[in-house]
Scaffold this motif. Structure first.
Motif, PDB file in Angstrom:
ATOM      1  N   ARG A   1    -115.985  52.547 -19.725  1.00 47.70           N
ATOM      2  CA  ARG A   1    -116.079  51.166 -20.198  1.00 47.70           C
ATOM      3  C   ARG A   1    -115.673  51.081 -21.670  1.00 47.70           C
ATOM      4  N   LEU A   2    -116.091  52.072 -22.446  1.00 42.65           N
ATOM      5  CA  LEU A   2    -115.755  52.089 -23.863  1.00 42.65           C
ATOM      6  C   LEU A   2    -114.265  52.321 -24.072  1.00 42.65           C
TER       7      LEU A   2
ATOM      8  N   TYR B   1    -112.615  49.079 -23.592  1.00 39.48           N
ATOM      9  CA  TYR B   1    -112.790  48.223 -24.763  1.00 39.48           C
ATOM     10  C   TYR B   1    -111.807  48.600 -25.868  1.00 39.48           C
TER      11      TYR B   1
ATOM     12  N   VAL C   1    -110.723  42.624 -32.577  1.00 39.55           N
ATOM     13  CA  VAL C   1    -112.001  42.590 -31.885  1.00 39.55           C
ATOM     14  C   VAL C   1    -112.328  41.179 -31.400  1.00 39.55           C
TER      15      VAL C   1
ATOM     16  N   ALA D   1    -110.260  40.258 -28.330  1.00 34.88           N
ATOM     17  CA  ALA D   1    -110.645  41.142 -27.225  1.00 34.88           C
ATOM     18  C   ALA D   1    -112.009  40.736 -26.678  1.00 34.88           C
ATOM     19  N   ALA D   2    -112.937  40.390 -27.557  1.00 34.96           N
ATOM     20  CA  ALA D   2    -114.272  39.972 -27.116  1.00 34.96           C
ATOM     21  C   ALA D   2    -114.181  38.705 -26.278  1.00 34.96           C
TER      22      ALA D   2
ATOM     23  N   LEU E   1    -112.760  39.608 -22.869  1.00 36.23           N
ATOM     24  CA  LEU E   1    -113.682  40.415 -22.058  1.00 36.23           C
ATOM     25  C   LEU E   1    -115.010  39.706 -21.795  1.00 36.23           C
TER      26      LEU E   1
ATOM     27  N   LEU F   1    -119.035  44.318 -28.935  1.00 30.20           N
ATOM     28  CA  LEU F   1    -117.777  45.037 -28.804  1.00 30.20           C
ATOM     29  C   LEU F   1    -117.562  45.970 -29.994  1.00 30.20           C
TER      30      LEU F   1
ATOM     31  N   ALA G   1    -119.653  48.937 -29.479  1.00 30.95           N
ATOM     32  CA  ALA G   1    -119.109  49.802 -28.433  1.00 30.95           C
ATOM     33  C   ALA G   1    -117.995  50.690 -28.975  1.00 30.95           C
TER      34      ALA G   1
END
Length: 301
Positions: A4-5, A8, A18, A21-22, A25, A32, A35
Motif C-alpha cells: 500500500r505504501l 502511495y 502529495v 495524490a491524496a 486516493l 499520505l 505513509a
C-alpha cells in the motif's frame, strides 16, 4: 514491505505532489505524508527532498521508482491471474482416468467442462489400473480420479456418479449358441479378449467376473484393438453397455445373469477443490441427472 505504501509513493510521483495524490486516493493529506515517511523508514533511506516548496525525488527515490512500478505491475498481474483462475477464464485440471472410462464418460464430462469454461486446460493421465488412480490422486499428480472400482482408503473422498451395466459383447457366431441373457456360468466356455495393463498383468475384474472367466484367448493393452478383435471374431469381451452399443458394430450385446454392474466414481483429496475441479463435478452431477431421467425410456425400448 507494505505494498500500500509503495502504491502511495508512485501515486505522489504520478499526480505531481502529495495534495493531488491524496485527492485521487481519497485519503487525508497528513495521512499520505505519514505513509511516505513510514515507507522511507522501512527502506532506510530518504526518497524525497523536502527542502524546497515542492517534493523532489532524491537519488535513492529515482532508483526506487522503477522497481516500485514493477512491483505494483507484478502484483496486479498476479491478482488478475488469480481472478482468472477463480472465474475459470483460465486454469488447469489433471484427471487420472481408467482406460475403461476413457470412452465413456470421460469425453462427455470433459467436453461439458470445456464448453462451459474453454480457457481450462484438461490433462488426462493414464494410471495403469485402479490402484494407480488412488496413487496419483494421493500423491497430487492428479486432482481428480475417475474409476469404477471401490476406493478402500480413508485418505481420499469419493463421489459416486452413477451405475453402469457391464455387458458381454460377442461376435454374432458366438452369440448364436447362447441364451439371452447369458448365465455367468456359461462364460467359462467362451473365448475372451481381455485388457492388460501397461505395467504388466491383466486389468483387475469384479469378483463375479473373475470367478466366471476361464478361457482367455487374447490379452491386449490397447482398448481400441480389443474392440477390433471382438468385431473380427477373435473372442468376446466385457464392456459397459453404453460403449458396446455406441462404439462397436456387428456384435451382439448381452446382459448376464446375475447382472454385473459397476459404479462410476470420482475420487479426490479432502479439502477445498480448485475451481476447475469443482466445475468438473458440477458437470458430472448434471450428466448423472440426465442419464437418470433417460432410464425409463431406455427400459421401455
Amino acid at each position: 514491505m507494505d505494498l500500500r505504501l509503495v502504491g502511495y509513493f508512485v501515486a505522489v510521483i504520478d499526480h505531481g505532489g502529495v495534495t493531488r495524490a491524496a485527492e485521487a486516493l481519497y485519503v487525508a493529506q497528513p495521512s499520505l505524508s505519514q505513509a511516505i515517511r513510514s515507507l522511507e523508514r522501512q527502506l532506510g533511506t530518504q526518497l524525497f527532498d523536502r527542502s524546497g516548496r515542492r517534493l523532489t525525488l532524491t537519488v535513492d527515490g529515482r532508483a526506487f521508482l522503477g522497481p516500485a512500478r514493477r512491483i505494483l505491475a507484478d502484483v496486479e498481474n498476479a491478482r488478475s491471474r488469480v481472478h482468472a483462475v477463480r472465474d475459470l477464464a483460465t486454469g488447469r485440471l489433471e484427471i487420472a482416468a481408467l482406460s475403461t472410462l476413457s470412452a465413456d464418460p470421460l469425453p462427455e464430462l470433459t467436453s461439458g467442462l470445456r464448453r462451459r469454461h474453454p480457457g481450462v486446460l484438461v490433462t488426462v493421465l493414464d494410471p495403469g489400473g485402479p490402484s494407480g488412480v488412488v496413487s496419483q490422486v494421493r500423491q497430487g499428480q492428479a486432482e481428480l480420479g475417475l474409476t469404477d472400482f471401490p476406493v478402500k482408503t480413508d485418505m481420499l473422498s469419493t463421489r459416486e456418479l452413477w451405475e453402469q451395466e457391464i455387458a458381454l459383447v460377442l461376435p454374432p457366431d458366438l452369440a448364436a449358441a447362447l441364451p439371452d441373457p447369458v448365465p455367468l456360468d456359461a462364460v467359462a466356455e467362451i473365448p475372451l479378449v481381455l485388457e492388460s495393463s501397461a505395467a504388466g498383468g491383466r486389468t483387475p475384474l469384479d469378483d463375479a467376473l473373475g470367478r466366471a472367466i476361464d478361457f482367455v484367448a487374447v490379452e491386449c493393452a490397447h482398448r481400441q484393438a480389443i474392440w477390433e478383435l471382438v468385431m473380427h471374431g477373435a473372442g468376446a469381451t466385457f464392456l459397459p453397455r453404453r460403449i458396446a452399443e455406441t462404439e462397436l458394430a456387428n456384435v451382439a450385446v448381452r446382459s448376464t445373469v446375475p447382472q454385473v454392474r459397476r459404479t462410476v466414481r470420482v475420487v479426490f483429496r479432502p479439502g477445498p477443490l480448485s475451481p476447475a475441479a469443482a466445475a468438473f463435478l458440477d458437470v458430472a452431477a448434471e450428466v448423472g441427472r440426465q442419464r437418470s431421467a433417460a432410464l425409463p425410456s431406455a427400459h421401455e425400448a
